[in-house]
Design an enzyme around this catalytic site. Structure first.
Site, mmCIF file in Angstrom:
data_model
loop_
_atom_site.group_PDB
_atom_site.id
_atom_site.type_symbol
_atom_site.label_atom_id
_atom_site.label_comp_id
_atom_site.label_asym_id
_atom_site.label_seq_id
_atom_site.Cartn_x
_atom_site.Cartn_y
_atom_site.Cartn_z
ATOM 1 N N ARG A 190 -1.207 -0.862 8.019
ATOM 2 C CA ARG A 190 -1.485 -2.080 7.242
ATOM 3 C C ARG A 190 -0.535 -2.081 6.042
ATOM 4 N NH1 ARG A 190 -7.483 -3.990 5.948
ATOM 5 N NH2 ARG A 190 -6.523 -6.046 6.197
ATOM 6 N N GLN A 196 -16.017 -10.393 6.108
ATOM 7 C CA GLN A 196 -16.414 -9.177 5.371
ATOM 8 C C GLN A 196 -17.525 -9.486 4.368
ATOM 9 O OE1 GLN A 196 -13.311 -10.173 5.982
ATOM 10 N NE2 GLN A 196 -11.844 -8.498 6.046
ATOM 11 N N ASP A 217 -5.865 -5.165 -3.651
ATOM 12 C CA ASP A 217 -5.169 -4.309 -2.683
ATOM 13 C C ASP A 217 -3.855 -3.767 -3.236
ATOM 14 O OD1 ASP A 217 -6.995 -6.201 -1.044
ATOM 15 O OD2 ASP A 217 -6.576 -4.463 0.218
ATOM 16 N N ASN A 265 -4.995 -9.657 -3.190
ATOM 17 C CA ASN A 265 -6.364 -9.378 -2.741
ATOM 18 C C ASN A 265 -6.662 -10.303 -1.567
ATOM 19 O OD1 ASN A 265 -8.900 -7.976 -3.017
ATOM 20 N ND2 ASN A 265 -9.759 -9.892 -3.735
HETATM 21 O O1 MRU Z 1 -8.892 -6.871 4.938
HETATM 22 P P1 MRU Z 1 -9.809 -6.004 4.118
HETATM 23 O O2 MRU Z 1 -11.238 -6.175 4.459
HETATM 24 O O3 MRU Z 1 -9.371 -4.580 4.102
HETATM 25 O O4 MRU Z 1 -9.600 -6.572 2.640
HETATM 26 C C1 MRU Z 1 -10.283 -5.951 1.588
HETATM 27 C C2 MRU Z 1 -10.062 -6.594 0.273
HETATM 28 O O5 MRU Z 1 -9.291 -7.522 0.131
HETATM 29 C C3 MRU Z 1 -10.755 -5.990 -0.894
HETATM 30 O O6 MRU Z 1 -11.029 -6.966 -1.861
HETATM 31 C C4 MRU Z 1 -9.841 -4.928 -1.514
HETATM 32 O O7 MRU Z 1 -9.398 -4.027 -0.546
HETATM 33 C C5 MRU Z 1 -10.519 -4.198 -2.598
HETATM 34 S S1 MRU Z 1 -11.800 -3.210 -1.940
HETATM 35 C C6 MRU Z 1 -12.435 -2.187 -3.071
#
Ligand code: MRU
Length: 360
Positions: free
Chosen positions: A87, A214, A255, A265
């Site tokens: 990723r 999510q 992120d 994010n």
């Molecule tokens: O695609 P994901 O579910 O991994 O995305 C997660 C997010 O965007 C969260 O807001 C980010 O990772 C912060 S988590 C503490």
């Protein structure tokens, strides 16, 4: 009440499969980096800190798999490449891989470490000992990354909660709780801490977080299990709710954060920031320092993951768009730092609208 999303047991990592929650709590077993990379890509483990920890833990498993010191280092380097590529957006992943690989290289350089690996005549026992030391060092580093993330979560919860002595109505996006970290939380950790301090004092509006839900599947589950008064909203209702329901602050995770505070994010965060600005309320980013990327001057250099369009044209395997319809599926967006009222890390609170995070 909320399980940690991963476990390290001997020569395997167990992941709570986040694609199946909340209906089913299934633990999957991961014994090598290739399997972990595909679990990360499929979001069986997700959230910026959690994927860094997951990568570190599987490197600890890889380090214990046999071979002499140089063979193990070569295997770890290869595993690191595979994991890093799984990723692109969350910097925590590359950060954790680099940290573990540095520890491995360091152990390989230690006096006597390479004995027996190539030198003719050196004993097999010495070689085994060097390799065992390397494996122990890698495991120690992986466990330290996990432990430090839990400590960071606790500190962020305290720093973040102190910002809101009286506020009642909060909106959050995606999942930033226990499941997204090593068992603590970032933005959701702050909200849970506020609920702990003022049990009848806060209400949370959680976005569904299309396309993979999510928010609906994971944040709703964590909020419910923690007894926080909360309601779920479609992503498209967020601006309306922020203005009409008089939300007082938007709390999100991150992120990757560039030096000037530009924050990548979950897709939709940028829209929340614009709505928050219109409403005159703060958008607060909560993230451990492992999410900072001070090497990037601004957010324009952040790679944005584009996921399979089928995640948009269908919902959990059921097609919703006509056959042949094209779609785009950017998984993240970048919110300009000037729209971020404050960034909360384990080290404290940095207030915007301008940032220089190079010195953090
Ligand atoms: O695609 P994901 O579910 O991994 O995305 C997660 C997010 O965007 C969260 O807001 C980010 O990772 C912060 S988590 C503490």
């Amino acid at each position: 009440v909320i399980p940690e999303p991963l476990r390290l047991e001997g020569n395997r990592v167990l992941l709570l499969d986040q694609t199946l929650l909340p209906e089913r709590e299934v633990w999957i077993e991961v014994r090598d980096a290739d399997t972990m990379a595909s679990a990360i890509a499929r979001l069986q483990v997700r959230g910026a800190p959690a994927i860094g920890i997951a990568a570190a833990l599987v490197l600890a498993v890889e380090a214990g798999r046999g071979g002499n010191v140089s063979e193990r280092v070569a295997r770890l380097e290869q595993a690191g490449r595979v994991l890093r590529a799984s990723r692109p957006t969350a910097v925590n992943l590359a950060w954790a891989v680099d940290r573990v690989l540095d520890a491995a290289r360091d152990a390989a350089r230690a006096p006597g470490a390479a004995a027996g690996s190539s030198a003719p005549g050196s004993s097999a026992a010495a070689s085994d000992e060097g390799a065992a030391r390397l494996a122990a060092r890698v495991r120690q580093e992986a466990e330290a990354i996990w432990r430090e993330d839990l400590e960071a979560s606790r500190a962020m919860a305290a720093h973040g909660a102190a910002l809101f002595p009286n506020e009642r109505r909060f909106l959050t996006h995606c999942n930033t709780g226990s499941l997204a970290t090593g068992g603590g939380g970032t933005a959701l950790g702050v909200l849970l801490e506020l609920h702990r301090r003022r049990p009848d004092g806060i209400e949370v509006w959680a976005t569904e977080t299309r396309p993979l839900l999510q928010g609906a599947r994971l944040t709703a589950w964590e909020l419910q299990r923690s007894g926080v008064p909360a309601r779920l909203i479609p992503d498209s209702a967020a601006a309306h709710v922020i203005l009409r329901d008089r939300i007082q602050a938007v709390l999100v995770g991150a992120d990757r954060i560039a030096r000037n505070g530009d924050t990548a994010n979950k897709i939709g965060t940028l829209g929340l920031a614009l709505a928050a600005r219109e409403a005159g309320i703060p958008l607060i980013v909560v993230a451990p320092s492992s999410t900072l990327d001070p090497a990037l001057p601004d957010g324009s250099g952040i790679a944005i993951e584009e996921r399979d369009p089928s995640e948009v044209t269908s919902i959990r395997g059921v097609r919703t768009a006509p056959e042949g319809m094209e779609a785009r599926n950017p998984a993240f967006d970048v919110t300009p730092g000037r729209l971020v009222a404050a960034i909360v890390t384990e080290r404290g609170v940095r207030r915007g609208p301008t940032y220089d995070l190079g010195s953090v």
